[in-house]
Structures are given as C-alpha cells and as structure tokens.
Write a protein that holds these residues in place. Sequence first.
Motif, PDB file in Angstrom:
ATOM      1  N   ASN A  27       0.826  -1.212   0.000  1.00  0.00           N
ATOM      2  CA  ASN A  27       0.000   0.000   0.000  1.00  0.00           C
ATOM      3  C   ASN A  27       0.857   1.259   0.000  1.00  0.00           C
ATOM      4  OD1 ASN A  27      -2.361  -1.491  -0.059  1.00  0.00           O
ATOM      5  ND2 ASN A  27      -2.664  -1.408   2.151  1.00  0.00           N
ATOM      6  N   ILE A  28       1.915   1.262   0.785  1.00  0.00           N
ATOM      7  CA  ILE A  28       2.820   2.419   0.821  1.00  0.00           C
ATOM      8  C   ILE A  28       3.493   2.584  -0.537  1.00  0.00           C
ATOM      9  CG2 ILE A  28       4.976   3.314   1.797  1.00  0.00           C
ATOM     10  CD1 ILE A  28       4.103   1.910   4.457  1.00  0.00           C
ATOM     11  N   ARG A  29       3.961   1.482  -1.101  1.00  0.00           N
ATOM     12  CA  ARG A  29       4.682   1.540  -2.370  1.00  0.00           C
ATOM     13  C   ARG A  29       3.767   1.982  -3.511  1.00  0.00           C
ATOM     14  NH1 ARG A  29       8.839  -3.598  -1.459  1.00  0.00           N
ATOM     15  NH2 ARG A  29      10.245  -2.366  -0.142  1.00  0.00           N
ATOM     16  N   VAL A  30       2.521   1.564  -3.487  1.00  0.00           N
ATOM     17  CA  VAL A  30       1.565   2.021  -4.497  1.00  0.00           C
ATOM     18  C   VAL A  30       1.356   3.527  -4.348  1.00  0.00           C
ATOM     19  CG1 VAL A  30      -0.871   1.925  -5.202  1.00  0.00           C
ATOM     20  CG2 VAL A  30       0.420  -0.196  -4.827  1.00  0.00           C
ATOM     21  N   LYS A  31       1.170   3.968  -3.122  1.00  0.00           N
ATOM     22  CA  LYS A  31       0.954   5.395  -2.860  1.00  0.00           C
ATOM     23  C   LYS A  31       2.151   6.228  -3.331  1.00  0.00           C
ATOM     24  CE  LYS A  31      -0.029   8.587   0.927  1.00  0.00           C
ATOM     25  NZ  LYS A  31      -0.207   8.724   2.378  1.00  0.00           N
ATOM     26  N   LEU A  32       3.358   5.700  -3.159  1.00  0.00           N
ATOM     27  CA  LEU A  32       4.578   6.408  -3.553  1.00  0.00           C
ATOM     28  C   LEU A  32       4.947   6.177  -5.019  1.00  0.00           C
ATOM     29  CD1 LEU A  32       6.840   5.675  -0.440  1.00  0.00           C
ATOM     30  CD2 LEU A  32       5.592   7.795  -0.952  1.00  0.00           C
ATOM     31  N   ASN A  33       4.172   5.330  -5.694  1.00  0.00           N
ATOM     32  CA  ASN A  33       4.477   4.921  -7.069  1.00  0.00           C
ATOM     33  C   ASN A  33       5.886   4.332  -7.154  1.00  0.00           C
ATOM     34  OD1 ASN A  33       3.742   4.472  -9.733  1.00  0.00           O
ATOM     35  ND2 ASN A  33       4.631   6.417 -10.415  1.00  0.00           N
ATOM     36  N   ASP A  34       6.239   3.570  -6.145  1.00  0.00           N
ATOM     37  CA  ASP A  34       7.555   2.945  -6.033  1.00  0.00           C
ATOM     38  C   ASP A  34       7.564   1.654  -6.855  1.00  0.00           C
ATOM     39  OD1 ASP A  34       9.775   1.366  -5.127  1.00  0.00           O
ATOM     40  OD2 ASP A  34       9.786   2.448  -3.231  1.00  0.00           O
ATOM     41  N   PRO A  35       8.535   1.478  -7.727  1.00  0.00           N
ATOM     42  CA  PRO A  35       8.585   0.252  -8.531  1.00  0.00           C
ATOM     43  C   PRO A  35       8.767  -1.018  -7.692  1.00  0.00           C
ATOM     44  CG  PRO A  35      10.550   1.594  -8.893  1.00  0.00           C
ATOM     45  CD  PRO A  35       9.614   2.401  -8.056  1.00  0.00           C
ATOM     46  N   ARG A  36       9.165  -0.887  -6.441  1.00  0.00           N
ATOM     47  CA  ARG A  36       9.325  -2.061  -5.581  1.00  0.00           C
ATOM     48  C   ARG A  36       7.981  -2.670  -5.164  1.00  0.00           C
ATOM     49  NH1 ARG A  36      13.531   1.248  -4.331  1.00  0.00           N
ATOM     50  NH2 ARG A  36      15.582   0.303  -4.481  1.00  0.00           N
ATOM     51  N   GLN A  37       6.887  -2.052  -5.591  1.00  0.00           N
ATOM     52  CA  GLN A  37       5.581  -2.658  -5.307  1.00  0.00           C
ATOM     53  C   GLN A  37       5.493  -4.039  -5.946  1.00  0.00           C
ATOM     54  OE1 GLN A  37       2.210  -0.650  -7.702  1.00  0.00           O
ATOM     55  NE2 GLN A  37       3.754   0.946  -7.515  1.00  0.00           N
ATOM     56  N   ALA A  38       6.219  -4.260  -7.031  1.00  0.00           N
ATOM     57  CA  ALA A  38       6.242  -5.585  -7.667  1.00  0.00           C
ATOM     58  C   ALA A  38       6.833  -6.620  -6.707  1.00  0.00           C
ATOM     59  CB  ALA A  38       7.042  -5.540  -8.966  1.00  0.00           C
ATOM     60  N   SER A  39       7.828  -6.224  -5.928  1.00  0.00           N
ATOM     61  CA  SER A  39       8.425  -7.129  -4.944  1.00  0.00           C
ATOM     62  C   SER A  39       7.416  -7.490  -3.859  1.00  0.00           C
ATOM     63  CB  SER A  39       9.664  -6.462  -4.322  1.00  0.00           C
ATOM     64  OG  SER A  39      10.186  -7.242  -3.284  1.00  0.00           O
ATOM     65  N   SER A  40       6.643  -6.519  -3.434  1.00  0.00           N
ATOM     66  CA  SER A  40       5.615  -6.788  -2.424  1.00  0.00           C
ATOM     67  C   SER A  40       4.531  -7.709  -2.982  1.00  0.00           C
ATOM     68  CB  SER A  40       4.987  -5.474  -1.935  1.00  0.00           C
ATOM     69  OG  SER A  40       5.956  -4.678  -1.286  1.00  0.00           O
ATOM     70  N   ARG A  41       4.169  -7.500  -4.228  1.00  0.00           N
ATOM     71  CA  ARG A  41       3.174  -8.378  -4.859  1.00  0.00           C
ATOM     72  C   ARG A  41       3.705  -9.815  -4.964  1.00  0.00           C
ATOM     73  NH1 ARG A  41       1.740  -3.507  -7.647  1.00  0.00           N
ATOM     74  NH2 ARG A  41      -0.482  -3.095  -7.352  1.00  0.00           N
ATOM     75  N   ARG A  42       4.982  -9.961  -5.359  1.00  0.00           N
ATOM     76  CA  ARG A  42       5.582 -11.304  -5.452  1.00  0.00           C
ATOM     77  C   ARG A  42       5.606 -11.974  -4.088  1.00  0.00           C
ATOM     78  NH1 ARG A  42       9.122  -8.631  -8.826  1.00  0.00           N
ATOM     79  NH2 ARG A  42      10.717  -8.523  -7.204  1.00  0.00           N
ATOM     80  N   ALA A  43       5.896 -11.198  -3.053  1.00  0.00           N
ATOM     81  CA  ALA A  43       5.915 -11.764  -1.702  1.00  0.00           C
ATOM     82  C   ALA A  43       4.531 -12.263  -1.307  1.00  0.00           C
ATOM     83  CB  ALA A  43       6.422 -10.727  -0.697  1.00  0.00           C
ATOM     84  N   LEU A  44       3.508 -11.490  -1.622  1.00  0.00           N
ATOM     85  CA  LEU A  44       2.141 -11.917  -1.304  1.00  0.00           C
ATOM     86  C   LEU A  44       1.748 -13.157  -2.094  1.00  0.00           C
ATOM     87  CD1 LEU A  44       0.477  -8.411  -1.009  1.00  0.00           C
ATOM     88  CD2 LEU A  44       0.554 -10.159   0.798  1.00  0.00           C
TER      89      LEU A  44
END
Length: 174
Positions: free
Chosen positions: A146-163
Amino acid sequence: MEFLRFNAPDADALAESIVETRLKLEQACACGDALAAVEHAADLGSMLTTARREGEALVLMQKLLGDVLSLPAVEPIGWFWNAYATALQYAGQTTEAHTRFALALDLCRTHQWSRLQSFVLQHWGRSLVEQGAFDQAQVCFVEALNIRVKLNDPRQASSRRALEALALLRDPSG
C-alpha cells in the motif's frame, strides 16, 4: 528457508560497492562524524548481508550501537536499525531481529519515513514467513504494498511477489 531473499543482480558491482562504502565509513569514523559513520555502516551492513556475510555485517554494526543510541532520531538511524535487524535475521537471531524491526517501524511511523517504512515492513514480513507467522507476514506485505503504491515505487512488484509466494506457502495446491 530464505523467503524471497534479495540477490544482487551483479556480484562484482556489489563487491565494488562494499569496498567503496567501507572506505567512506573509515573516513567518517576518522573525522569523528558519528551520523555519517552510522549511515555508511547501515549501507555497508546491508550490502554485506546481501553478499551473505551477515556475521561480518553484525560485527561492523555492533561497534556503532552506542553512537546509534546517542544520536537524534533521524532517518539514517532508521535505515541502520533495518539493516541491523536484517543481518540479525539471517544470522539466526530472530528474537533480537524482530525487536529491531519493531524499533525501526516505530521510528518510521513516528517520523513519517514512508519509503523506509515500506522496506522495514517488507524485510520484517520475510522474517515472519521464515518463522511460520504467515498472518503477521501478510499484514506487513500488504502495508508495504500500500505504501509503495501510494509512492508509485517500482518495488511494489516485490511486495506483490511476496504476497503471491506467501499464498502458495499457505495453499500449495493453488
């Protein structure tokens, strides 16, 4: 289990960065700049942990614990605690790692260091998965995402992979 542990894409570049950052740390220590030393130690500790040298990272960072505790709460202190907790985690010192992740997360929330907060949550989530605490890990990964989406951080893909990987651990049949 090393749940989705980060691997450096270029081992040679990592080795070079370790040498460069070690020099910066030595220079900061020689000048008596405690905050710069802590900042470089956090970077170096993180790199050493990535290089699977977490024991070395711990020795290095433990030498600066007194400085970390005496400095004001500024963002490099939060990065230090995250790097220290991660090294503790991979060195098998899980209880102490979770204490330090909690400290880093509290600092992030208090001072609104959102980007760092996403890193702490992601790292702590990995550690929780390794301990079988899947529900707590999911909370960490979702908050990091959620934080990474809000920040438009490309690491959101890493969080999605973890989930996604966590979901497979919970239900291997898919």
